[in-house]
Scaffold this motif. Structure first.
Motif, PDB file in Angstrom:
ATOM      1  N   MET A   1     -25.908  10.555  30.385  1.00  0.00           N
ATOM      2  CA  MET A   1     -27.164  10.833  31.080  1.00  0.00           C
ATOM      3  C   MET A   1     -28.283   9.997  30.464  1.00  0.00           C
ATOM      4  O   MET A   1     -28.386   9.870  29.250  1.00  0.00           O
ATOM      5  N   VAL A   2     -29.095   9.447  31.319  1.00  0.00           N
ATOM      6  CA  VAL A   2     -30.202   8.605  30.885  1.00  0.00           C
ATOM      7  C   VAL A   2     -31.425   9.495  30.626  1.00  0.00           C
ATOM      8  O   VAL A   2     -31.787  10.315  31.466  1.00  0.00           O
ATOM      9  N   GLU A   3     -32.040   9.299  29.476  1.00  0.00           N
ATOM     10  CA  GLU A   3     -33.230  10.084  29.141  1.00  0.00           C
ATOM     11  C   GLU A   3     -34.454   9.523  29.845  1.00  0.00           C
ATOM     12  O   GLU A   3     -34.555   8.314  30.093  1.00  0.00           O
ATOM     13  N   ASP A   4     -35.392  10.412  30.151  1.00  0.00           N
ATOM     14  CA  ASP A   4     -36.623  10.010  30.836  1.00  0.00           C
ATOM     15  C   ASP A   4     -37.358   8.906  30.078  1.00  0.00           C
ATOM     16  O   ASP A   4     -37.886   7.971  30.676  1.00  0.00           O
ATOM     17  N   ARG A   5     -37.379   9.017  28.773  1.00  0.00           N
ATOM     18  CA  ARG A   5     -38.078   8.029  27.938  1.00  0.00           C
ATOM     19  C   ARG A   5     -37.476   6.633  28.125  1.00  0.00           C
ATOM     20  O   ARG A   5     -38.205   5.644  28.184  1.00  0.00           O
ATOM     21  N   GLU A   6     -36.161   6.564  28.237  1.00  0.00           N
ATOM     22  CA  GLU A   6     -35.486   5.282  28.445  1.00  0.00           C
ATOM     23  C   GLU A   6     -35.818   4.703  29.818  1.00  0.00           C
ATOM     24  O   GLU A   6     -36.000   3.488  29.970  1.00  0.00           O
ATOM     25  N   VAL A   7     -35.914   5.557  30.814  1.00  0.00           N
ATOM     26  CA  VAL A   7     -36.277   5.117  32.163  1.00  0.00           C
ATOM     27  C   VAL A   7     -37.670   4.502  32.148  1.00  0.00           C
ATOM     28  O   VAL A   7     -37.894   3.402  32.675  1.00  0.00           O
ATOM     29  N   VAL A   8     -38.608   5.187  31.530  1.00  0.00           N
ATOM     30  CA  VAL A   8     -40.004   4.705  31.474  1.00  0.00           C
ATOM     31  C   VAL A   8     -40.074   3.381  30.723  1.00  0.00           C
ATOM     32  O   VAL A   8     -40.724   2.431  31.172  1.00  0.00           O
ATOM     33  N   ARG A   9     -39.413   3.305  29.583  1.00  0.00           N
ATOM     34  CA  ARG A   9     -39.437   2.075  28.773  1.00  0.00           C
ATOM     35  C   ARG A   9     -38.803   0.912  29.528  1.00  0.00           C
ATOM     36  O   ARG A   9     -39.314  -0.209  29.522  1.00  0.00           O
ATOM     37  N   GLU A  38     -40.622  11.864  36.441  1.00  0.00           N
ATOM     38  CA  GLU A  38     -40.575  13.319  36.349  1.00  0.00           C
ATOM     39  C   GLU A  38     -39.748  13.876  37.493  1.00  0.00           C
ATOM     40  O   GLU A  38     -39.931  13.478  38.646  1.00  0.00           O
ATOM     41  N   GLU A  39     -38.836  14.761  37.147  1.00  0.00           N
ATOM     42  CA  GLU A  39     -37.974  15.420  38.133  1.00  0.00           C
ATOM     43  C   GLU A  39     -37.252  14.406  39.019  1.00  0.00           C
ATOM     44  O   GLU A  39     -37.110  14.591  40.231  1.00  0.00           O
ATOM     45  N   GLY A  40     -36.841  13.298  38.403  1.00  0.00           N
ATOM     46  CA  GLY A  40     -36.091  12.289  39.127  1.00  0.00           C
ATOM     47  C   GLY A  40     -36.909  11.356  39.994  1.00  0.00           C
ATOM     48  O   GLY A  40     -36.357  10.544  40.728  1.00  0.00           O
ATOM     49  N   VAL A  41     -38.239  11.460  39.904  1.00  0.00           N
ATOM     50  CA  VAL A  41     -39.111  10.617  40.713  1.00  0.00           C
ATOM     51  C   VAL A  41     -39.799   9.583  39.824  1.00  0.00           C
ATOM     52  O   VAL A  41     -40.482   9.934  38.852  1.00  0.00           O
ATOM     53  N   LEU A  42     -39.608   8.311  40.152  1.00  0.00           N
ATOM     54  CA  LEU A  42     -40.203   7.208  39.411  1.00  0.00           C
ATOM     55  C   LEU A  42     -41.490   6.767  40.101  1.00  0.00           C
ATOM     56  O   LEU A  42     -41.494   6.522  41.306  1.00  0.00           O
ATOM     57  N   GLU A  43     -42.551   6.661  39.325  1.00  0.00           N
ATOM     58  CA  GLU A  43     -43.809   6.109  39.834  1.00  0.00           C
ATOM     59  C   GLU A  43     -44.214   4.965  38.929  1.00  0.00           C
ATOM     60  O   GLU A  43     -44.240   5.111  37.701  1.00  0.00           O
ATOM     61  N   VAL A  44     -44.515   3.830  39.543  1.00  0.00           N
ATOM     62  CA  VAL A  44     -44.924   2.643  38.799  1.00  0.00           C
ATOM     63  C   VAL A  44     -46.226   2.133  39.401  1.00  0.00           C
ATOM     64  O   VAL A  44     -46.318   1.902  40.604  1.00  0.00           O
ATOM     65  N   ASP A  45     -47.219   1.964  38.553  1.00  0.00           N
ATOM     66  CA  ASP A  45     -48.503   1.430  38.989  1.00  0.00           C
ATOM     67  C   ASP A  45     -48.861   0.289  38.049  1.00  0.00           C
ATOM     68  O   ASP A  45     -48.867   0.464  36.825  1.00  0.00           O
ATOM     69  N   VAL A  72     -34.758   0.073  36.846  1.00  0.00           N
ATOM     70  CA  VAL A  72     -34.359   1.481  36.740  1.00  0.00           C
ATOM     71  C   VAL A  72     -33.148   1.748  37.623  1.00  0.00           C
ATOM     72  O   VAL A  72     -32.237   2.473  37.231  1.00  0.00           O
ATOM     73  N   ASP A  73     -33.114   1.152  38.808  1.00  0.00           N
ATOM     74  CA  ASP A  73     -31.939   1.294  39.674  1.00  0.00           C
ATOM     75  C   ASP A  73     -30.684   0.808  38.944  1.00  0.00           C
ATOM     76  O   ASP A  73     -29.628   1.448  39.016  1.00  0.00           O
ATOM     77  N   GLU A  74     -30.794  -0.309  38.252  1.00  0.00           N
ATOM     78  CA  GLU A  74     -29.651  -0.857  37.501  1.00  0.00           C
ATOM     79  C   GLU A  74     -29.244   0.085  36.377  1.00  0.00           C
ATOM     80  O   GLU A  74     -28.064   0.212  36.059  1.00  0.00           O
ATOM     81  N   LEU A  75     -30.222   0.728  35.771  1.00  0.00           N
ATOM     82  CA  LEU A  75     -29.959   1.648  34.681  1.00  0.00           C
ATOM     83  C   LEU A  75     -29.077   2.801  35.150  1.00  0.00           C
ATOM     84  O   LEU A  75     -28.209   3.286  34.416  1.00  0.00           O
TER      85      LEU A  75
END
Length: 77
Positions: A1-9, A38-45, A72-75
């Motif tokens: 499982m991928v951690e949220d912190r890794e997704v953001v980074r 958060e809750e599986g939703v990625l937001e990038v600005d 993130v999709d690749e992750l």
């Protein structure tokens, strides 16, 4: 499982890599990359202000955000 912190980074790094692959750091007057996952939703600005008139700030910011999402999709692939 991928951690949220890794997704953001991962997303933030991808966005930054796109920006600095297309322009010099010295040309960037302002840069803000905000990533939430958060809750599986990625937001990038991405906000970008570049001093070089040959660079379309908005297009580059959009490309950086798209690259962040793709990374993130690749992750999760």
């Amino acid at each position: 499982m991928v951690e949220d912190r890794e997704v953001v980074r991962t997303a933030a790094d991808a966005a930054e890599n796109v920006i600095f692959s297309r322009c010099d750091r010295s040309a960037v007057d302002d840069l803000d990359i905000t990533v939430t996952f958060e809750e599986g939703v990625l937001e990038v600005d991405v906000y970008l202000d570049v001093a070089d008139d040959r660079i379309d700030d908005q297009q580059l910011a959009d490309d950086a955000a798209l690259a962040a999402r793709a990374a993130v999709d690749e992750l999760f692939a």
